[in-house]
Structure formats: C-alpha cells, structure tokens
Scaffold this active site. Structure first.
Site, PDB file in Angstrom:
ATOM      1  N   HIS A  38      50.583  38.582  27.613  1.00 30.58           N
ATOM      2  CA  HIS A  38      51.499  37.896  26.702  1.00 30.58           C
ATOM      3  C   HIS A  38      51.794  36.496  27.246  1.00 30.58           C
ATOM      4  CE1 HIS A  38      53.219  41.825  24.744  1.00 30.58           C
ATOM      5  NE2 HIS A  38      51.907  41.736  24.661  1.00 30.58           N
ATOM      6  N   GLU A  40      54.545  34.981  28.223  1.00 33.66           N
ATOM      7  CA  GLU A  40      55.402  34.877  29.398  1.00 33.66           C
ATOM      8  C   GLU A  40      54.625  35.150  30.689  1.00 33.66           C
ATOM      9  OE1 GLU A  40      57.957  36.879  26.127  1.00 33.66           O
ATOM     10  OE2 GLU A  40      55.849  36.654  26.666  1.00 33.66           O
ATOM     11  N   TRP A 165      30.542  24.740  -7.376  1.00 29.88           N
ATOM     12  CA  TRP A 165      31.498  24.039  -6.522  1.00 29.88           C
ATOM     13  C   TRP A 165      32.329  23.009  -7.294  1.00 29.88           C
ATOM     14  CZ3 TRP A 165      32.302  26.553  -2.376  1.00 29.88           C
ATOM     15  CH2 TRP A 165      31.260  27.228  -1.725  1.00 29.88           C
ATOM     16  N   THR A 191      33.989  37.553  -9.596  1.00 26.07           N
ATOM     17  CA  THR A 191      33.661  36.489  -8.640  1.00 26.07           C
ATOM     18  C   THR A 191      32.430  36.857  -7.825  1.00 26.07           C
ATOM     19  OG1 THR A 191      35.949  35.742  -8.468  1.00 26.07           O
ATOM     20  CG2 THR A 191      34.496  35.204  -6.638  1.00 26.07           C
ATOM     21  N   GLU A 280      40.796  34.626  -2.772  1.00 26.52           N
ATOM     22  CA  GLU A 280      39.995  33.494  -3.228  1.00 26.52           C
ATOM     23  C   GLU A 280      39.470  33.650  -4.658  1.00 26.52           C
ATOM     24  OE1 GLU A 280      37.152  31.702  -0.715  1.00 26.52           O
ATOM     25  OE2 GLU A 280      38.353  31.853   1.098  1.00 26.52           O
ATOM     26  N   GLY A 282      38.749  36.155  -8.468  1.00 27.19           N
ATOM     27  CA  GLY A 282      38.783  35.098  -9.464  1.00 27.19           C
ATOM     28  C   GLY A 282      40.125  34.953 -10.126  1.00 27.19           C
ATOM     29  N   THR A 285      42.137  38.164 -10.802  1.00 32.72           N
ATOM     30  CA  THR A 285      42.704  38.731  -9.575  1.00 32.72           C
ATOM     31  C   THR A 285      43.903  37.914  -9.109  1.00 32.72           C
ATOM     32  OG1 THR A 285      40.531  39.567  -8.925  1.00 32.72           O
ATOM     33  CG2 THR A 285      42.198  39.358  -7.186  1.00 32.72           C
TER      34      THR A 285
END
Length: 338
Positions: A38, A40, A165, A191, A280, A282, A285
């Site tokens: 961790h 610390e 794109w 998608t 991401e 489509g 969703t």
C-alpha cells in the site's frame, strides 16, 4: 501520486502518501498493483533515515487500513515506525475500514487530522466509493457525434463491418487511454454487428478492459473479434443456447430483457467485483442507462463532420463539467444533475 495507480490497484483504492520532516519531504509512495504494498508502506520504506520518522508527519489521501488482507495493516506499520502525526484526506467508507484505522492510530498516541482536501481525494477514488456505496460500478457513457447530432449513418444491409469514424485520431487514442483506466467496456449487439470491434487497448499501453456484450438472442457471429478469446468477455443474453464451452475467456450471464436491463447488468457486475465500466454504444444501449439514471459521467466527442441524416445521438440532462478541444474535435464531459 495516487493517480499513478489508476487501472492497476483495483479492487483496492488508489492512494498517495507523503512523509514530511521539518518541512522537507523525506519519503513518498503510492499504492502498488493489487496484492502488493500500500502507499503508506512504500512511503515509509522510501525514507533513508528511519530515525526521522519519529518527528515526521505522514500525509495520506485515504484512511490507512487496519485489517489483514493481502498485506498487513498500514496503521500497525505507522505505529511501529513511531510517526507522531498523520493527516488523512478521506475516511475509507469500506466496511472493513470505516474509521477503524484512524481510531487505532489515535489509541496508540498518534495525532490524527481528517478532512484535508477531502473532495479532491474523493474524486480520485470515485470508482471505489461508487462501487461500495451504491453497490454498482462507476458508469461512464462515451460516444462521438457529428456537428449535426448523429452518432452513425444508416447502415445498408450487407455493408462492410467496420467503424464509421466521427472523431479524429487524437480522440481515438484518448479513448484507448480511457479503456486502459477502466475495469470493463460495454457495447450492444448492433454496435458489434455493425463495426466488428476488438474493444481492446491498441493505441495506448495498459491492460485491456473486460468486454461486456449485450446479445439477447445470440445474433453475433462466433468468428467476430469479441469472441477471439484474447480478453475476458461476458455476454448478457436471455437465450438458453450454450456456446461458452466452445470459446476461451467467455462467461454467459442470463438476464430478462423484458425487465430493467441496465440494473440487472449493474447487479451482475457488482457480483463480479467489477468497479467501473465505460459504455461505448450503441445509441439504444446508451439511452437505456440514461433513461434509468444509471450513469456517473458522460464523455461526448463532437467531430468535424456532418451526416445530414442517420442515427440520432443520445441526449442527456447533465451539468457540463468541462469542455476542451482535441484538435478538430470538441470533448464535453457532463455529470448528472444533483
């Protein structure tokens, strides 16, 4: 320093720690990948002259743990090191900590200050806190839309399966950076069928997110990239057809598509200890999560294109957190209205 752990410390939170003696930083550290030190511990180990610890102040962005997990309690090490003062930004709301670390330090003579830069440190661990407080992953919506508000063209039957794109290459690279930072990535059936995406990290370095696929009737062809076995993949379906035995790294989760699908997904992701997800697409969703108020952040690229007609981009009621230019694109980040 805590942000250096983004994408690698989960299910642990990202924590940064600095040790100061006579107004000079003598040690620092952040949380190592899960199962290792961790923050610390790394900070204390970095101090060359351990005698200085006895007159130092330890600053940490999250309450030190007080339980045995993969590693011993950080509170015990602080006490053993005889550090007299500890400044904590945020109390760890996880049930196994929840103030116990601070209480243990105080009982053993440490002077503890709590709540310094609290909101800033909560923001760093928004995924961790959302997961434990809301019993669901931190949900990021992401899409790109044209200047005239479309998310895609109307696809003709038989058209080549490839992305259309809207955003530029710089924005695309940024998305891959985001993917490396989140636990999972989710997309809908349409998608996947339209784009045949890989949903991995290619334009950045880092771990691939777990792929989450919505496919009610298992329409996605088995030779598509999402079933290539290279990345852990979970399919949400109502079909009783079994094909997971044929594919590596594939998990099938059955849900009822006539009920609240986003909530069912969140429940399953929580059960699987998945702390964050970037959605991401489509459009259908994305709208499902928007309409059920199951989102924490929306990242929207506005590209330098116009389609004239096509599939309309989702709309959200949110507060704009930031707006920036990514070359020819505009990136807007929104959060839900309080």
């Amino acid at each position: 320093m805590a942000k250096n752990g983004l994408g690698v410390t989960r299910p642990n939170p990202m924590v940064g720690c600095v040790i100061v003696c006579d107004d000079i930083i003598i040690g620092d550290g952040y949380t190592s990948p899960y199962g290792q030190n961790h923050a610390e511990v790394n900070a204390i180990e970095s101090v060359k002259d351990k005698n200085l610890l006895q007159k130092s102040t330890l600053y940490v962005s999250l309450e030190p743990c007080n339980h045995h997990g993969k590693t011993p309690p950080c509170s015990d090490l602080i006490i053993k090191s005889k550090i007299p003062k500890v400044v904590v930004a945020v109390i760890d709301e996880h049930s196994v900590v929840a103030g116990k670390g601070i209480e243990h330090l105080k009982k053993n003579g440490c002077e503890v200050t709590v709540g310094v830069l609290e909101e800033e440190c909560k923001e760093i661990n928004k995924r961790f806190f959302t997961f434990h407080n809301k019993k669901r992953p931190y949900i990021i919506l992401k899409w790109a839309e044209t200047r005239d508000g479309f998310i895609d063209v109307l696809r003709e039957k038989g058209a080549e399966k490839k992305p259309n794109w809207i955003s530029n290459t710089y924005s695309q690279q940024l998305v891959h950076k985001w993917r490396s930072e989140e636990h999972a990535i989710l997309v809908g059936t349409n998608t996947v069928i339209a784009d045949n995406p890989k949903l991995n990290v290619r334009k950045w370095s880092g771990e691939n997110p777990i792929r989450l696929i919505l496919d009610n009737s298992l329409r996605i062809p088995l030779d598509f990239h999402v079933f290539d076995g290279s990345v852990e993949t979970i399919v949400f379906t109502s079909s009783k057809s079994l094909f997971s035995d044929e594919k590596e790294n594939l998990q099938i989760e059955h849900i009822d598509y006539a009920q609240n699908v986003p909530q069912q997904i969140c429940d399953i992701l929580y059960k699987n200890n998945i702390q964050s997800v970037i959605i991401e697409g489509g459009a259908q969703t994305l709208r499902g999560f928007i309409n059920t108020d199951l989102w924490d952040e929306a990242r929207v690229f506005i590209g330098n294109k116009k389609f004239g007609k096509g599939l309309k981009a989702p709309k959200i009621d949110g507060a704009i957190k930031s707006i920036e230019e990514i070359n020819s694109d505009i990136l807007k980040i929104a959060i839900p209205l309080v």
